[in-house]
Motif scaffolding. Structure first.
Motif, PDB file in Angstrom:
ATOM      1  N   SER A 185      41.039 -10.336  38.378  1.00  0.00           N
ATOM      2  CA  SER A 185      39.612 -10.565  38.580  1.00  0.00           C
ATOM      3  C   SER A 185      38.802  -9.369  38.098  1.00  0.00           C
ATOM      4  O   SER A 185      37.932  -9.500  37.234  1.00  0.00           O
ATOM      5  N   SER A 186      39.084  -8.182  38.635  1.00  0.00           N
ATOM      6  CA  SER A 186      38.355  -6.986  38.195  1.00  0.00           C
ATOM      7  C   SER A 186      38.660  -6.664  36.738  1.00  0.00           C
ATOM      8  O   SER A 186      37.777  -6.262  35.971  1.00  0.00           O
ATOM      9  N   ALA A 187      39.916  -6.836  36.332  1.00  0.00           N
ATOM     10  CA  ALA A 187      40.302  -6.511  34.960  1.00  0.00           C
ATOM     11  C   ALA A 187      39.594  -7.393  33.947  1.00  0.00           C
ATOM     12  O   ALA A 187      39.310  -6.968  32.819  1.00  0.00           O
ATOM     13  N   SER A 188      39.273  -8.633  34.336  1.00  0.00           N
ATOM     14  CA  SER A 188      38.605  -9.540  33.408  1.00  0.00           C
ATOM     15  C   SER A 188      37.172  -9.118  33.130  1.00  0.00           C
ATOM     16  O   SER A 188      36.540  -9.656  32.215  1.00  0.00           O
ATOM     17  N   LYS A 246      37.439   0.474  42.674  1.00  0.00           N
ATOM     18  CA  LYS A 246      38.246  -0.269  43.641  1.00  0.00           C
ATOM     19  C   LYS A 246      39.729   0.052  43.474  1.00  0.00           C
ATOM     20  O   LYS A 246      40.466   0.164  44.467  1.00  0.00           O
ATOM     21  N   ASP A 247      40.163   0.216  42.231  1.00  0.00           N
ATOM     22  CA  ASP A 247      41.559   0.580  41.975  1.00  0.00           C
ATOM     23  C   ASP A 247      41.884   1.949  42.579  1.00  0.00           C
ATOM     24  O   ASP A 247      42.986   2.165  43.095  1.00  0.00           O
ATOM     25  N   PHE A 248      40.925   2.877  42.489  1.00  0.00           N
ATOM     26  CA  PHE A 248      41.132   4.213  43.053  1.00  0.00           C
ATOM     27  C   PHE A 248      41.295   4.141  44.564  1.00  0.00           C
ATOM     28  O   PHE A 248      42.172   4.799  45.145  1.00  0.00           O
ATOM     29  N   GLY A 253      34.837  -5.114  45.194  1.00  0.00           N
ATOM     30  CA  GLY A 253      33.909  -4.050  44.841  1.00  0.00           C
ATOM     31  C   GLY A 253      33.130  -4.383  43.592  1.00  0.00           C
ATOM     32  O   GLY A 253      33.447  -5.342  42.866  1.00  0.00           O
ATOM     33  N   ALA A 254      32.117  -3.577  43.338  1.00  0.00           N
ATOM     34  CA  ALA A 254      31.277  -3.759  42.165  1.00  0.00           C
ATOM     35  C   ALA A 254      32.120  -3.721  40.900  1.00  0.00           C
ATOM     36  O   ALA A 254      33.029  -2.893  40.759  1.00  0.00           O
ATOM     37  N   MET A 255      31.818  -4.615  39.980  1.00  0.00           N
ATOM     38  CA  MET A 255      32.587  -4.722  38.744  1.00  0.00           C
ATOM     39  C   MET A 255      32.091  -3.705  37.713  1.00  0.00           C
ATOM     40  O   MET A 255      31.017  -3.121  37.862  1.00  0.00           O
ATOM     41  N   HIS A 256      32.888  -3.498  36.661  1.00  0.00           N
ATOM     42  CA  HIS A 256      32.539  -2.667  35.508  1.00  0.00           C
ATOM     43  C   HIS A 256      32.536  -1.172  35.800  1.00  0.00           C
ATOM     44  O   HIS A 256      31.979  -0.403  35.017  1.00  0.00           O
ATOM     45  N   THR A 257      33.118  -0.721  36.907  1.00  0.00           N
ATOM     46  CA  THR A 257      33.180   0.711  37.172  1.00  0.00           C
ATOM     47  C   THR A 257      34.326   1.349  36.379  1.00  0.00           C
ATOM     48  O   THR A 257      35.280   0.677  35.990  1.00  0.00           O
ATOM     49  N   LEU A 258      34.229   2.663  36.163  1.00  0.00           N
ATOM     50  CA  LEU A 258      35.253   3.369  35.389  1.00  0.00           C
ATOM     51  C   LEU A 258      35.288   4.833  35.799  1.00  0.00           C
ATOM     52  O   LEU A 258      34.244   5.484  35.877  1.00  0.00           O
ATOM     53  N   LEU A 259      36.496   5.341  36.046  1.00  0.00           N
ATOM     54  CA  LEU A 259      36.682   6.773  36.266  1.00  0.00           C
ATOM     55  C   LEU A 259      38.020   7.211  35.708  1.00  0.00           C
ATOM     56  O   LEU A 259      38.945   6.403  35.573  1.00  0.00           O
ATOM     57  N   GLY A 260      38.108   8.484  35.380  1.00  0.00           N
ATOM     58  CA  GLY A 260      39.330   9.063  34.863  1.00  0.00           C
ATOM     59  C   GLY A 260      40.063   9.847  35.935  1.00  0.00           C
ATOM     60  O   GLY A 260      39.442  10.447  36.824  1.00  0.00           O
TER      61      GLY A 260
END
Length: 475
Positions: A168-171, A152-154, A76-83
């Motif tokens: 990969s995503s975490a980096s 992607k984690d969600f 999935g697209a990188m740099h995404t963020l949600l709470g």
């Protein structure tokens, strides 16, 4: 019946699920879309529940086709963020890379000794795209969540019931130390979060058992964590050996080359993100790709394909017009969300053809500047390209000449998804290494540069650097 893995590819405007066999062939697919919310304040977000619904619909459609599915995999697209709250329910939208509301937090860190140290330690430039500064923005707003994760984690959480991410995503978060592969203490302090609020860290080839009931898929099916769309795209186009770069060019663009160890350049112009199993990508993303031609078409009131055809008739160098095409700010090599566009050399005799070609040349020169930065650290002697922009001969020929290299055109439809599928096949032990992608994925066409245009762009490129810095003094 051929065995397949299903790759879930979470994009900016849609999620696609593809079924991929061991030879990297796509045998089935389904896709569902969703909008991205943007506002003048800099917001660029998705509804994570809506994205999950689209992903689940696409997954059910492919799973219902009676395929022999060995595993799922995610990208999935990188740099995404949600709470999330304590139960895993979203309490914020999902912020995309393009959300630039964290300008103040970025300015507080960028260019400082702490910022430079964090870039070198985490591989992620200090920019509004980074979850590092997005979290600091939330913290400064007085907002907190029980857990924080990427989009992607969600989706992986909804499939498995466990909140985990991979290296990969975490980096690409600005929060993970590239050496220890753990959350970086100084980054957590700046972001205002604790490690326990973030997903557990796993290897890209690690898997979790499927707990969601999906007709056509067995309970406990391995859900391989996969990786970010950029690193997975290198796999998907076969650019997985040193010296072979991958260039993707759609609305935005990027250039990445694989290395066997993590690093960034001394000037802080490039990123470094994990692929899997000791492979890393070094490179840079540009915020402005095909969007510049779309903007020109909308401004001039013509079809974008017709306008590009018209622009191809303008001479190399656009009859003296030079563009800094920073309609959406710019990322590599400047990492400047406030960057603005400019047309230099415009005269009465110029028209939409010259202006449009100048915008295309400006994007190509920006990617060439990224290549120059990458070459300060790593060799690049070949380029695999993918993306919708390359349906236009103008984009292909201008970029080949700006880079000064043959462009090996790959199938532009499934790069990241195929890469995630290959990670799954590797996790299953069905391929000996991820570098087999170089043999499995073959280019379909080669675009060669024009020698005269190569010389012109090389002479002009140093002026792009000077123009950018001069413009920063004016606005």
């Amino acid at each position: 019946m051929a065995e397949v893995v299903l790759a879930i590819d979470l994009g900016t405007t849609s999620t696609k699920v593809i079924a991929v066999d061991r030879d990297a062939g796509v045998v089935a697919s389904a896709e569902h879309g969703y909008p991205m919310r943007t506002t003048p304040s800099g917001e660029a977000t998705h509804d994570p529940v809506e994205v999950w619904g689209a992903a689940l619909r696409a997954l059910r459609e492919v799973a219902a086709q009676g395929l022999a599915v060995r595993a799922l995999s995610l990208t999935g697209a990188m740099h995404t963020l949600l709470g999330l709250d304590a139960s895993g329910t979203p309490v914020t939208p999902s912020l995309s890379w393009a959300d630039n509301r964290a300008l103040a937090q970025t300015a507080r860190l960028r260019g400082t000794a702490d910022g430079i140290a964090l870039h070198r330690a985490t591989g992620t430039p200090i920019h509004t795209m980074s979850p590092l500064v997005k979290l600091a923005w939330f913290h400064d707003q007085g907002f907190s969540a029980a857990r924080w994760c990427g989009l992607k984690d969600f989706v992986a959480f909804k499939l498995t019931g466990e909140l985990a991410t991979e290296h990969s995503s975490a980096s690409a978060t600005g929060l993970m130390d590239l050496v220890s592969l753990d959350w970086h203490p100084d980054a957590l302090t700046f972001a205002g979060v604790r490690a326990g609020q973030l997903p557990s860290l796993r290897a890209p080839v690690d898997s979790l058992p499927l707990t969601l009931d999906v007709p056509g898929l067995p309970a406990g099916l391995p859900v391989v964590l996969g990786g970010g769309d950029g690193p997975m795209a290198n796999l998907g186009v076969g650019a997985v050996v040193p010296g072979v770069a991958a260039v993707s060019l759609g609305t935005s663009g990027a250039l990445r080359v694989v290395r066997s160890s993590p690093t960034v350049d001394e000037q802080g112009r490039v990123f470094c993100y994990a692929v899997a199993e000791g492979l890393w990508v070094l490179g840079g993303a540009v915020s402005n790709g095909g969007v510049v031609a779309q903007w020109a078409a909308e401004t001039f009131g013509v079809d974008v394909g017709d306008l590009l055809d018209e622009a191809s008739g303008a001479p190399v160098g656009s009859a003296g017009v030079t563009a800094l095409p920073y309609l959406l700010g710019e990322r590599a090599p400047w990492w400047d969300a406030d960057a603005t566009s400019v047309l230099i050399g415009l005269r009465r005799e110029h028209g939409r053809a010259e202006i449009t070609r100048a915008l295309v040349e400006g994007v190509a020169q920006q990617l060439a500047l990224v290549l120059d930065a990458v070459r300060s650290v790593a060799d690049v002697h070949a380029v695999r390209v993918t993306g919708g922009a390359f349906r236009s001969d103008l984009w292909a020929t201008v970029l080949a000449s700006a880079l000064g290299l043959d462009l090996e055109l790959a199938d532009d439809s499934e790069g990241s998804g195929v890469g995630a599928a290959l990670v799954a096949w590797r996790a299953l032990g069905e391929i000996p290494s991820l570098t087999v992608a170089a043999d499995l994925v073959k280019p379909v066409k080669t675009i060669s540069p024009d020698p005269d245009a190569v010389a012109h762009y090389a002479r002009a490129r140093p002026a792009i650097d000077r123009l950018y810095h001069a413009l920063r003094e004016l606005v």
